[in-house]
Write a protein that holds these residues in place. Sequence first.
Motif, mmCIF file in Angstrom:
data_model
loop_
_atom_site.group_PDB
_atom_site.id
_atom_site.type_symbol
_atom_site.label_atom_id
_atom_site.label_comp_id
_atom_site.label_asym_id
_atom_site.label_seq_id
_atom_site.Cartn_x
_atom_site.Cartn_y
_atom_site.Cartn_z
ATOM 1 N N GLY A 1 -3.483 -30.480 20.471
ATOM 2 C CA GLY A 1 -4.124 -30.994 19.271
ATOM 3 C C GLY A 1 -3.180 -31.612 18.267
ATOM 4 N N ARG A 2 -1.946 -31.860 18.651
ATOM 5 C CA ARG A 2 -0.974 -32.476 17.746
ATOM 6 C C ARG A 2 -0.872 -33.964 18.026
ATOM 7 N NH1 ARG A 2 0.310 -29.840 13.124
ATOM 8 N NH2 ARG A 2 -0.211 -27.661 13.528
ATOM 9 N N TRP A 3 -0.651 -34.712 16.967
ATOM 10 C CA TRP A 3 -0.582 -36.164 17.050
ATOM 11 C C TRP A 3 0.758 -36.645 16.505
ATOM 12 C CZ3 TRP A 3 -4.766 -39.690 18.270
ATOM 13 C CH2 TRP A 3 -5.913 -39.037 18.715
ATOM 14 N N ALA A 4 1.154 -37.816 16.967
ATOM 15 C CA ALA A 4 2.331 -38.493 16.425
ATOM 16 C C ALA A 4 1.901 -39.842 15.872
ATOM 17 C CB ALA A 4 3.394 -38.681 17.509
ATOM 18 N N LEU A 5 2.604 -40.314 14.884
ATOM 19 C CA LEU A 5 2.363 -41.639 14.330
ATOM 20 C C LEU A 5 3.494 -42.559 14.752
ATOM 21 C CD1 LEU A 5 1.268 -40.756 10.668
ATOM 22 C CD2 LEU A 5 -0.138 -40.971 12.743
ATOM 23 N N SER A 6 3.144 -43.692 15.331
ATOM 24 C CA SER A 6 4.122 -44.696 15.733
ATOM 25 C C SER A 6 3.910 -45.939 14.868
ATOM 26 C CB SER A 6 3.943 -45.041 17.218
ATOM 27 O OG SER A 6 4.803 -46.108 17.605
ATOM 28 N N VAL A 7 4.935 -46.331 14.126
ATOM 29 C CA VAL A 7 4.833 -47.498 13.253
ATOM 30 C C VAL A 7 6.057 -48.383 13.476
ATOM 31 C CG1 VAL A 7 3.543 -46.201 11.514
ATOM 32 C CG2 VAL A 7 6.036 -46.398 11.310
ATOM 33 N N ALA A 8 5.940 -49.625 13.094
ATOM 34 C CA ALA A 8 7.056 -50.566 13.212
ATOM 35 C C ALA A 8 7.417 -51.095 11.830
ATOM 36 C CB ALA A 8 6.705 -51.719 14.144
ATOM 37 N N ALA A 9 8.685 -51.428 11.657
ATOM 38 C CA ALA A 9 9.168 -52.012 10.414
ATOM 39 C C ALA A 9 8.999 -53.524 10.477
ATOM 40 C CB ALA A 9 10.633 -51.658 10.193
ATOM 41 N N PRO A 10 8.374 -54.152 9.505
ATOM 42 C CA PRO A 10 8.222 -55.611 9.538
ATOM 43 C C PRO A 10 9.584 -56.298 9.622
ATOM 44 C CG PRO A 10 6.840 -54.635 7.824
ATOM 45 C CD PRO A 10 7.751 -53.546 8.319
ATOM 46 N N LEU A 11 9.785 -57.059 10.700
ATOM 47 C CA LEU A 11 11.062 -57.737 10.980
ATOM 48 C C LEU A 11 12.236 -56.756 10.979
ATOM 49 C CD1 LEU A 11 10.655 -61.058 8.956
ATOM 50 C CD2 LEU A 11 10.090 -60.593 11.352
ATOM 51 N N GLY A 12 11.945 -55.488 11.278
ATOM 52 C CA GLY A 12 13.004 -54.499 11.410
ATOM 53 C C GLY A 12 13.576 -53.993 10.113
ATOM 54 N N ARG A 13 12.929 -54.279 8.976
ATOM 55 C CA ARG A 13 13.486 -53.889 7.678
ATOM 56 C C ARG A 13 12.469 -53.090 6.883
ATOM 57 N NH1 ARG A 13 17.115 -56.790 3.076
ATOM 58 N NH2 ARG A 13 18.709 -55.936 4.430
ATOM 59 N N LEU A 14 12.953 -51.983 6.263
ATOM 60 C CA LEU A 14 12.125 -51.123 5.433
ATOM 61 C C LEU A 14 12.707 -51.040 4.035
ATOM 62 C CD1 LEU A 14 11.742 -48.129 7.915
ATOM 63 C CD2 LEU A 14 9.929 -49.712 7.288
ATOM 64 N N THR A 15 11.850 -50.954 3.050
ATOM 65 C CA THR A 15 12.326 -50.611 1.717
ATOM 66 C C THR A 15 12.622 -49.118 1.680
ATOM 67 O OG1 THR A 15 10.131 -50.102 0.839
ATOM 68 C CG2 THR A 15 10.855 -52.421 0.728
ATOM 69 N N SER A 16 13.415 -48.699 0.711
ATOM 70 C CA SER A 16 13.688 -47.263 0.593
ATOM 71 C C SER A 16 12.400 -46.503 0.297
ATOM 72 C CB SER A 16 14.735 -47.010 -0.488
ATOM 73 O OG SER A 16 14.290 -47.465 -1.754
ATOM 74 N N ALA A 17 11.448 -47.128 -0.411
ATOM 75 C CA ALA A 17 10.175 -46.464 -0.695
ATOM 76 C C ALA A 17 9.381 -46.252 0.586
ATOM 77 C CB ALA A 17 9.370 -47.291 -1.696
ATOM 78 N N GLN A 18 9.353 -47.243 1.479
ATOM 79 C CA GLN A 18 8.660 -47.069 2.761
ATOM 80 C C GLN A 18 9.332 -45.992 3.604
ATOM 81 O OE1 GLN A 18 9.060 -51.188 3.953
ATOM 82 N NE2 GLN A 18 6.862 -51.574 3.674
ATOM 83 N N TRP A 19 10.651 -45.987 3.605
ATOM 84 C CA TRP A 19 11.406 -44.992 4.360
ATOM 85 C C TRP A 19 11.146 -43.588 3.813
ATOM 86 C CZ3 TRP A 19 14.019 -45.067 8.825
ATOM 87 C CH2 TRP A 19 14.955 -44.047 9.085
ATOM 88 N N ARG A 20 11.107 -43.454 2.475
ATOM 89 C CA ARG A 20 10.828 -42.146 1.880
ATOM 90 C C ARG A 20 9.415 -41.675 2.215
ATOM 91 N NH1 ARG A 20 14.825 -40.780 -1.740
ATOM 92 N NH2 ARG A 20 16.003 -42.546 -2.629
#
Length: 447
Positions: free
Chosen positions: A267-286
């Motif tokens: 019953g456990r799930w994982a979330l898989s997401v991608a960074a737009p063009l491989g770049r994240l803001t520190s806010a998205q990373w946090r």
Amino acid sequence: MLAAMSTPPESPGRERGDACPGALRLHAADDGALARVRLPGGLLTARQADVLADLADDLSDGHLDLTSRGNVQLRALPDGCGTALGTRLREAGLLPSDRHDRIRNVAASPLSGLDGKGFADIRPWVRELDGLLCSSDDLTNLSGRFLFGLDDGRGDIAALAPDVTLIATEGGHQALLSFGTGPDALRVAVEDAPRVAVLAAREFLAALRENGGKAWRVRELAPALRPRPERLADRLAAAGIGSAPVPRATLPLGAPAAPGAVEGPGGRWALSVAAPLGRLTSAQWRLLARTAGQDGAGELRVTPWRGVVVPGLTAPVAAARLAGLGDAGLVVSAASPWHGAGACTGRPGCVKSLADVRADATASLEAARPGGPGTLPVYWSGCERRCGHPGGRWVDVLATGDGYRVAVRHGAEEATVAVTAPAGLAEAVTAARNPPPTTTPADGPRG
């Protein structure tokens, strides 16, 4: 009609030293220094992720770049920041050995143990291999580009053509070891896999010494000069490790983890997401770190496809958090044109770039017509070096100074699709991402 072309084969050696950046050896870019923080297997804790976000805000430009090895880069670092950067990484457990920093290149199946599809949970391999690397002084002679690939049997990492590939086999008790993707392999016990990877790297270094080579990667050596499994078998036997030859082994070549929610056992799930063009803001990373720490297993996994997997959520929480990550600008669906899209730094960060490729890529993706991104990944490059481009078959969007040249590439082969100004990129790229099917074997990422 596509015009088929060939490019020259890769050089069998290198005339200059390896300048691959690390956490301590910084690269001087046009926008400041660049640091690459190795994350073997892409694994890190939520606390370590917070440290990286703090470093991005305190020392960098507030962004984190994800690489094609599942590592993290910090750009625009000021002069003289190396001591503070190194100290904070050591305190967080992200720099266990200064001498071995640049050789800790380990890619691993990011969904291993999460979705029930692999033959083994290879996270213990990652941790043991990293410890062995950090305790092996002779392996500091490896290039910062030499890649260890640990695959749980689904073939996602094998498709990257690592220099040393270990892939779990059905039943989970044995693994195949190959240099690159073959053609020959050795069968070894799962419990011996990390030690076998280290001894395989030593065999590569021995092949370089015997032939006077300066290659960084196995594939840069002529076939006759590459390390041979039968020689490695002798080395394993001397170390008390049994093995069996597997001639003409065929390794499975699987697809990367797609964005979205991933159901797992219990019953456990994982979330898989991608960074737009491989770049994240520190806010998205946090936000990712907070999701892992408060709702998940306290762990993140950075993927070689410039994405992040957050494991350990319950079903209702997973759905809500995935929606929130999408609202924050992350790629959460394979139907997004941003899925499988990447770009180098381009102008103004790189002096060699002929264009602001990230701005042009963003405009192209925002203008992409509905109906899904297509079957192929796409990568925008500001110059012929194509830093960070994907492996396998991909769409190459190369800046020319007057516009872009769009081609479908696969190893040394390419087919030109169009030469266009930035205004025509969206249509040309969409067409290129939907080519006729091919069965050409995969090649690995560059750099």
